[in-house]
Design a protein around this motif. Structure first.
Motif, PDB file in Angstrom:
ATOM      1  N   MET A   1      26.310  -4.824  -4.800  1.00  0.00           N
ATOM      2  CA  MET A   1      25.498  -3.775  -4.171  1.00  0.00           C
ATOM      3  C   MET A   1      24.527  -4.424  -3.172  1.00  0.00           C
ATOM      4  O   MET A   1      23.807  -5.359  -3.508  1.00  0.00           O
ATOM      5  N   LYS A   2      24.551  -3.942  -1.948  1.00  0.00           N
ATOM      6  CA  LYS A   2      23.739  -4.524  -0.907  1.00  0.00           C
ATOM      7  C   LYS A   2      22.266  -4.163  -1.084  1.00  0.00           C
ATOM      8  O   LYS A   2      21.919  -3.008  -1.324  1.00  0.00           O
ATOM      9  N   GLU A   3      21.418  -5.177  -0.940  1.00  0.00           N
ATOM     10  CA  GLU A   3      19.988  -4.936  -1.078  1.00  0.00           C
ATOM     11  C   GLU A   3      19.422  -4.335   0.201  1.00  0.00           C
ATOM     12  O   GLU A   3      19.833  -4.696   1.307  1.00  0.00           O
ATOM     13  N   THR A   4      18.463  -3.438   0.032  1.00  0.00           N
ATOM     14  CA  THR A   4      17.802  -2.829   1.189  1.00  0.00           C
ATOM     15  C   THR A   4      16.712  -3.771   1.693  1.00  0.00           C
ATOM     16  O   THR A   4      16.334  -4.754   1.030  1.00  0.00           O
ATOM     17  N   PHE A   5      16.199  -3.453   2.868  1.00  0.00           N
ATOM     18  CA  PHE A   5      15.122  -4.272   3.437  1.00  0.00           C
ATOM     19  C   PHE A   5      13.889  -4.247   2.542  1.00  0.00           C
ATOM     20  O   PHE A   5      13.219  -5.266   2.348  1.00  0.00           O
ATOM     21  N   GLY A   6      13.602  -3.075   1.974  1.00  0.00           N
ATOM     22  CA  GLY A   6      12.431  -2.968   1.097  1.00  0.00           C
ATOM     23  C   GLY A   6      12.567  -3.820  -0.145  1.00  0.00           C
ATOM     24  O   GLY A   6      11.605  -4.462  -0.586  1.00  0.00           O
ATOM     25  N   GLU A   7      13.780  -3.861  -0.733  1.00  0.00           N
ATOM     26  CA  GLU A   7      14.006  -4.675  -1.922  1.00  0.00           C
ATOM     27  C   GLU A   7      13.877  -6.162  -1.600  1.00  0.00           C
ATOM     28  O   GLU A   7      13.298  -6.918  -2.388  1.00  0.00           O
ATOM     29  N   LYS A   8      14.406  -6.583  -0.441  1.00  0.00           N
ATOM     30  CA  LYS A   8      14.269  -7.980  -0.033  1.00  0.00           C
ATOM     31  C   LYS A   8      12.812  -8.339   0.211  1.00  0.00           C
ATOM     32  O   LYS A   8      12.354  -9.431  -0.160  1.00  0.00           O
ATOM     33  N   PHE A   9      12.076  -7.398   0.824  1.00  0.00           N
ATOM     34  CA  PHE A   9      10.662  -7.656   1.104  1.00  0.00           C
ATOM     35  C   PHE A   9       9.882  -7.836  -0.198  1.00  0.00           C
ATOM     36  O   PHE A   9       9.064  -8.756  -0.327  1.00  0.00           O
ATOM     37  N   ILE A  10      10.121  -6.946  -1.177  1.00  0.00           N
ATOM     38  CA  ILE A  10       9.432  -7.048  -2.460  1.00  0.00           C
ATOM     39  C   ILE A  10       9.796  -8.354  -3.160  1.00  0.00           C
ATOM     40  O   ILE A  10       8.946  -9.024  -3.760  1.00  0.00           O
ATOM     41  N   TYR A  11      11.085  -8.742  -3.055  1.00  0.00           N
ATOM     42  CA  TYR A  11      11.548  -9.982  -3.694  1.00  0.00           C
ATOM     43  C   TYR A  11      10.808 -11.189  -3.119  1.00  0.00           C
ATOM     44  O   TYR A  11      10.279 -12.026  -3.871  1.00  0.00           O
ATOM     45  N   TRP A  12      10.758 -11.298  -1.803  1.00  0.00           N
ATOM     46  CA  TRP A  12      10.087 -12.430  -1.171  1.00  0.00           C
ATOM     47  C   TRP A  12       8.575 -12.363  -1.366  1.00  0.00           C
ATOM     48  O   TRP A  12       7.911 -13.396  -1.497  1.00  0.00           O
ATOM     49  N   LEU A  13       8.027 -11.152  -1.397  1.00  0.00           N
ATOM     50  CA  LEU A  13       6.594 -11.006  -1.621  1.00  0.00           C
ATOM     51  C   LEU A  13       6.212 -11.503  -3.021  1.00  0.00           C
ATOM     52  O   LEU A  13       5.239 -12.253  -3.187  1.00  0.00           O
ATOM     53  N   LEU A  14       6.991 -11.104  -4.041  1.00  0.00           N
ATOM     54  CA  LEU A  14       6.699 -11.533  -5.409  1.00  0.00           C
ATOM     55  C   LEU A  14       6.878 -13.043  -5.559  1.00  0.00           C
ATOM     56  O   LEU A  14       6.078 -13.708  -6.225  1.00  0.00           O
ATOM     57  N   ASN A  15       7.925 -13.591  -4.933  1.00  0.00           N
ATOM     58  CA  ASN A  15       8.126 -15.043  -5.003  1.00  0.00           C
ATOM     59  C   ASN A  15       6.998 -15.795  -4.306  1.00  0.00           C
ATOM     60  O   ASN A  15       6.561 -16.848  -4.776  1.00  0.00           O
ATOM     61  N   GLY A  16       6.518 -15.240  -3.191  1.00  0.00           N
ATOM     62  CA  GLY A  16       5.400 -15.858  -2.500  1.00  0.00           C
ATOM     63  C   GLY A  16       4.132 -15.840  -3.334  1.00  0.00           C
ATOM     64  O   GLY A  16       3.392 -16.835  -3.382  1.00  0.00           O
ATOM     65  N   LEU A  17       3.882 -14.702  -4.010  1.00  0.00           N
ATOM     66  CA  LEU A  17       2.697 -14.604  -4.867  1.00  0.00           C
ATOM     67  C   LEU A  17       2.792 -15.572  -6.042  1.00  0.00           C
ATOM     68  O   LEU A  17       1.798 -16.218  -6.414  1.00  0.00           O
ATOM     69  N   LEU A  18       3.989 -15.668  -6.643  1.00  0.00           N
ATOM     70  CA  LEU A  18       4.170 -16.593  -7.760  1.00  0.00           C
ATOM     71  C   LEU A  18       3.992 -18.040  -7.316  1.00  0.00           C
ATOM     72  O   LEU A  18       3.415 -18.860  -8.039  1.00  0.00           O
TER      73      LEU A  18
END
Length: 292
Positions: A1-18
């Protein structure tokens, strides 16, 4: 299932915060390490330490040649090894019968153990008990009072409950005693929780210092954390006087640089042990926390 732009943004945002939180957690230790490895005169300028300012091991040299560091280190290692083994042995011996449904009164005993998590006798009764048992100024005063942790016991008990009862039944049919079942059957399949609980006990023993302040009086029984506390609270280098390197290097070090070297020396054993137990840590805690 292809990820949306919003899902990718949240993924990178959470990884950046961690990643940011990880850096904030690691930097204080890195600062202490770089300070200890820096030239003491250059490190007095303060500021942020990303790399050593100059390079000097004089603080470690003085620390490792001091008269009290090896005694304190040895006592802490003895407490760590002996204490953790005693903790695991007695915790497993109590958790195993409490995990058996056929054990009469197990709920009442578990409730009594849980009660100790909420209320305790206090410092003065604990001191009087240790004194009456003749444990003062002994390594056993740091081990016996905390032989079993109620929280660790409940985790191990819950883990044992999730072990298929057929294993115990088959061993019992073959004539194995309850102690034999525990040692030969239960413990070998419980290594994740044993490693996790052992890590809990080990870290607690290594970091503990208040009980040593209460129960230990002689310098020959002093543990490393008390030595570290004394060093950090000291306003002079008197704690390391008597070392062979002290007289020749006294003008090359500062109080802060020696304190930083002491901090690094105190956390080093845990840093060496933890990577070997990390793979059991999460697994043991999660499995032990699921009610069977």
């Amino acid at each position: 299932m292809k990820e949306t732009f919003g899902e990718k943004f949240i993924y990178w945002l959470l990884n950046g915060l961690l990643l940011l939180l990880s850096l904030c957690t690691l930097y204080p230790f890195w600062h202490v390490l770089m300070y200890a490895l820096s030239d003491p005169k250059l490190s007095m300028g303060g500021g942020i330490f990303l790399l050593p300012r100059g390079w000097s091991l004089s603080s470690f040299e003085i620390l490792l040649n001091s008269k009290g560091i090896y005694t304190a280190y040895g006592n802490s290692l003895i407490r760590l090894v002996v204490g953790t083994c005693v903790n695991l042995l007695f915790t497993a011996m109590l958790a195993y019968p409490l995990s058996l449904k056929r054990f009469i009164g197990r709920n009442a005993i578990t409730l009594m153990i849980f009660f100790t998590m909420l209320f305790s006798g206090g410092m003065i009764p604990s001191y009087l008990l240790v004194k009456e048992l003749g444990l003062l100024d002994s390594i056993w005063a740091l081990i016996i009072p905390g032989t079993i942790s109620a929280w660790n016991l409940l985790i191990m008990k819950t883990y044992f409950q999730n072990i298929p009862p057929e294993l115990e039944e088959s061993a019992s049919i073959d004539g194995a005693s309850p102690m034999r079942v525990l040692i030969s059957v239960i413990l070998p399949v419980s290594m994740p929780v044993i490693a996790a609980i052992g890590l809990f006990y080990g870290v607690a023993h290594w970091n503990s210092y208040f009980d040593a302040i209460l129960y230990i009086n002689s310098q020959s029984q002093q543990v490393l954390q008390v030595f570290l506390r004394t060093m950090l609270n000291s306003s002079s280098l008197q704690q390391i006087q008597g070392s062979e390197a002290f007289a020749s290097n006294i003008g090359m070090v500062t109080e802060e640089s020696v304190k930083m070297a002491t901090v690094i020396s105190s956390v080093l054993p845990m840093l060496l042990i933890y990577p070997f137990l990390q793979k059991y840590y999460v697994k043991g805690v999660l499995i032990g926390s699921v009610k069977g």
